[in-house]
Design a protein around this motif. Sequence first.
Motif, PDB file in Angstrom:
ATOM      1  N   GLY A  39      -2.366  -5.511  -5.883  1.00  0.00           N
ATOM      2  CA  GLY A  39      -2.654  -4.851  -4.616  1.00  0.00           C
ATOM      3  C   GLY A  39      -2.535  -5.780  -3.427  1.00  0.00           C
ATOM      4  O   GLY A  39      -1.908  -5.445  -2.415  1.00  0.00           O
ATOM      5  N   TRP A  40      -3.097  -6.975  -3.542  1.00  0.00           N
ATOM      6  CA  TRP A  40      -3.022  -7.944  -2.454  1.00  0.00           C
ATOM      7  C   TRP A  40      -1.598  -8.468  -2.276  1.00  0.00           C
ATOM      8  O   TRP A  40      -1.153  -8.722  -1.154  1.00  0.00           O
ATOM      9  CB  TRP A  40      -3.983  -9.107  -2.700  1.00  0.00           C
ATOM     10  N   ALA A  41      -0.891  -8.617  -3.393  1.00  0.00           N
ATOM     11  CA  ALA A  41       0.499  -9.066  -3.312  1.00  0.00           C
ATOM     12  C   ALA A  41       1.343  -8.027  -2.578  1.00  0.00           C
ATOM     13  O   ALA A  41       2.202  -8.378  -1.751  1.00  0.00           O
ATOM     14  CB  ALA A  41       1.058  -9.306  -4.712  1.00  0.00           C
ATOM     15  N   TRP A  42       1.069  -6.759  -2.845  1.00  0.00           N
ATOM     16  CA  TRP A  42       1.797  -5.678  -2.164  1.00  0.00           C
ATOM     17  C   TRP A  42       1.520  -5.715  -0.666  1.00  0.00           C
ATOM     18  O   TRP A  42       2.439  -5.621   0.147  1.00  0.00           O
ATOM     19  CB  TRP A  42       1.384  -4.334  -2.760  1.00  0.00           C
ATOM     20  N   TRP A  88       9.593  -2.462   2.901  1.00  0.00           N
ATOM     21  CA  TRP A  88       9.002  -3.338   1.891  1.00  0.00           C
ATOM     22  C   TRP A  88       7.894  -2.642   1.117  1.00  0.00           C
ATOM     23  O   TRP A  88       7.689  -2.924  -0.078  1.00  0.00           O
ATOM     24  CB  TRP A  88       8.499  -4.627   2.534  1.00  0.00           C
ATOM     25  N   SER A  89       7.159  -1.743   1.747  1.00  0.00           N
ATOM     26  CA  SER A  89       6.115  -1.027   1.025  1.00  0.00           C
ATOM     27  C   SER A  89       6.720  -0.174  -0.091  1.00  0.00           C
ATOM     28  O   SER A  89       6.160  -0.081  -1.194  1.00  0.00           O
ATOM     29  CB  SER A  89       5.309  -0.145   1.979  1.00  0.00           C
ATOM     30  N   LEU A  90       7.879   0.420   0.191  1.00  0.00           N
ATOM     31  CA  LEU A  90       8.562   1.225  -0.825  1.00  0.00           C
ATOM     32  C   LEU A  90       9.268   0.344  -1.844  1.00  0.00           C
ATOM     33  O   LEU A  90       9.249   0.631  -3.047  1.00  0.00           O
ATOM     34  CB  LEU A  90       9.573   2.153  -0.153  1.00  0.00           C
ATOM     35  N   GLY A  91       9.898  -0.734  -1.367  1.00  0.00           N
ATOM     36  CA  GLY A  91      10.627  -1.613  -2.270  1.00  0.00           C
ATOM     37  C   GLY A  91       9.728  -2.294  -3.286  1.00  0.00           C
ATOM     38  O   GLY A  91      10.132  -2.539  -4.426  1.00  0.00           O
ATOM     39  N   MET A  92       8.498  -2.600  -2.894  1.00  0.00           N
ATOM     40  CA  MET A  92       7.556  -3.283  -3.781  1.00  0.00           C
ATOM     41  C   MET A  92       6.734  -2.316  -4.619  1.00  0.00           C
ATOM     42  O   MET A  92       6.029  -2.735  -5.545  1.00  0.00           O
ATOM     43  CB  MET A  92       6.607  -4.154  -2.942  1.00  0.00           C
ATOM     44  N   ALA A  93       6.795  -1.025  -4.316  1.00  0.00           N
ATOM     45  CA  ALA A  93       5.952  -0.048  -5.003  1.00  0.00           C
ATOM     46  C   ALA A  93       6.164   0.004  -6.522  1.00  0.00           C
ATOM     47  O   ALA A  93       5.188  -0.036  -7.287  1.00  0.00           O
ATOM     48  CB  ALA A  93       6.154   1.334  -4.383  1.00  0.00           C
ATOM     49  N   PRO A  94       7.423   0.090  -7.013  1.00  0.00           N
ATOM     50  CA  PRO A  94       7.599   0.198  -8.468  1.00  0.00           C
ATOM     51  C   PRO A  94       7.023  -0.981  -9.237  1.00  0.00           C
ATOM     52  O   PRO A  94       6.279  -0.800 -10.220  1.00  0.00           O
ATOM     53  CB  PRO A  94       9.134   0.273  -8.636  1.00  0.00           C
ATOM     54  N   SER A  95       7.350  -2.209  -8.828  1.00  0.00           N
ATOM     55  CA  SER A  95       6.851  -3.383  -9.552  1.00  0.00           C
ATOM     56  C   SER A  95       5.338  -3.508  -9.423  1.00  0.00           C
ATOM     57  O   SER A  95       4.652  -3.927 -10.360  1.00  0.00           O
ATOM     58  CB  SER A  95       7.527  -4.655  -9.030  1.00  0.00           C
ATOM     59  N   SER A  96       4.791  -3.131  -8.268  1.00  0.00           N
ATOM     60  CA  SER A  96       3.348  -3.198  -8.074  1.00  0.00           C
ATOM     61  C   SER A  96       2.635  -2.200  -8.982  1.00  0.00           C
ATOM     62  O   SER A  96       1.584  -2.511  -9.557  1.00  0.00           O
ATOM     63  CB  SER A  96       2.991  -2.905  -6.608  1.00  0.00           C
ATOM     64  N   LEU A  97       3.214  -1.012  -9.128  1.00  0.00           N
ATOM     65  CA  LEU A  97       2.610  -0.014 -10.016  1.00  0.00           C
ATOM     66  C   LEU A  97       2.635  -0.478 -11.464  1.00  0.00           C
ATOM     67  O   LEU A  97       1.665  -0.299 -12.208  1.00  0.00           O
ATOM     68  CB  LEU A  97       3.354   1.315  -9.874  1.00  0.00           C
ATOM     69  N   VAL A  98       3.747  -1.090 -11.860  1.00  0.00           N
ATOM     70  CA  VAL A  98       3.846  -1.617 -13.225  1.00  0.00           C
ATOM     71  C   VAL A  98       2.805  -2.710 -13.443  1.00  0.00           C
ATOM     72  O   VAL A  98       2.128  -2.758 -14.481  1.00  0.00           O
ATOM     73  CB  VAL A  98       5.264  -2.158 -13.496  1.00  0.00           C
ATOM     74  N   ASP A  99       2.652  -3.601 -12.464  1.00  0.00           N
ATOM     75  CA  ASP A  99       1.663  -4.677 -12.569  1.00  0.00           C
ATOM     76  C   ASP A  99       0.239  -4.135 -12.639  1.00  0.00           C
ATOM     77  O   ASP A  99      -0.657  -4.770 -13.202  1.00  0.00           O
ATOM     78  CB  ASP A  99       1.796  -5.631 -11.383  1.00  0.00           C
ATOM     79  N   LEU A 100       0.036  -2.966 -12.055  1.00  0.00           N
ATOM     80  CA  LEU A 100      -1.286  -2.337 -12.089  1.00  0.00           C
ATOM     81  C   LEU A 100      -1.530  -1.583 -13.390  1.00  0.00           C
ATOM     82  O   LEU A 100      -2.607  -1.022 -13.595  1.00  0.00           O
ATOM     83  CB  LEU A 100      -1.444  -1.378 -10.909  1.00  0.00           C
ATOM     84  N   GLY A 101      -0.513  -1.554 -14.254  1.00  0.00           N
ATOM     85  CA  GLY A 101      -0.666  -0.899 -15.539  1.00  0.00           C
ATOM     86  C   GLY A 101      -0.218   0.545 -15.578  1.00  0.00           C
ATOM     87  O   GLY A 101      -0.456   1.245 -16.566  1.00  0.00           O
ATOM     88  N   VAL A 102       0.440   1.003 -14.522  1.00  0.00           N
ATOM     89  CA  VAL A 102       0.924   2.378 -14.492  1.00  0.00           C
ATOM     90  C   VAL A 102       2.147   2.507 -15.396  1.00  0.00           C
ATOM     91  O   VAL A 102       3.085   1.702 -15.308  1.00  0.00           O
ATOM     92  CB  VAL A 102       1.288   2.806 -13.055  1.00  0.00           C
TER      93      VAL A 102
END
Length: 211
Positions: A39-42, A88-102
């Motif tokens: 979340g903070w990385a995003w 950037w919010s959209l570009g980082m969304a997929p990897s951030s969701l994966v990192d969050l366990g989604v």
Amino acid sequence: MAAFSMPRWVGVVTAAESTGFLIPVAGFAISGTAGLSPGWAWLLMVACGAGEGALLGFGQAVALRGTSWQVPPARWVPATAVGGMLAWSLGMAPSSLVDLGVDIDFGNPLTWFLFGAGAAVLLTSIPSAQYVVLRNRLPGAWKWIPVNAAAWTVGLVFTFLPGPFIDESTPAVAMAAAFVLAGVCMAATVAVVTGLWWRSRPVLTERALRT
């Protein structure tokens, strides 16, 4: 009013975007070194996107200064920064969701629809924000959006090229050089394509310039 200069546009915009691209690159480095949560990385990368957008917008405003197509920096730069944040919010969304366990189901057609819609918004985020400034100043200003989408589609390819050739064992200097070169190629591509569009624009009237 001075005539539009293609060399000036390409040179200034390439330099501005290349420098701006280093902000997200630094953000990635900080995120990895500090071990930030997804979340903070995003959030960090969204902020970096604002910085990249602001530099790009500033470079474009400088390149157009004194021409009949000049834009007001006080509106153009913030608009470009907002567009950069959204991209950037959209570009980082997929990897951030994966990192969050989604668990992203790539076998679901809806997933691909959402990815496609997100990609379309990402590619048009900056020019759409800038269109708000251009719409009452330039005939056919809406064309700025698809022109930029095409330019960024080609330009962003360069940012993915270093990936297969670097890993955690790659020396920091070599890794930085690879991403700097990729950023310059991306920036130059976008600058050339958008510059060709500006060069074909009709001269604005004095009334339009005062708007």
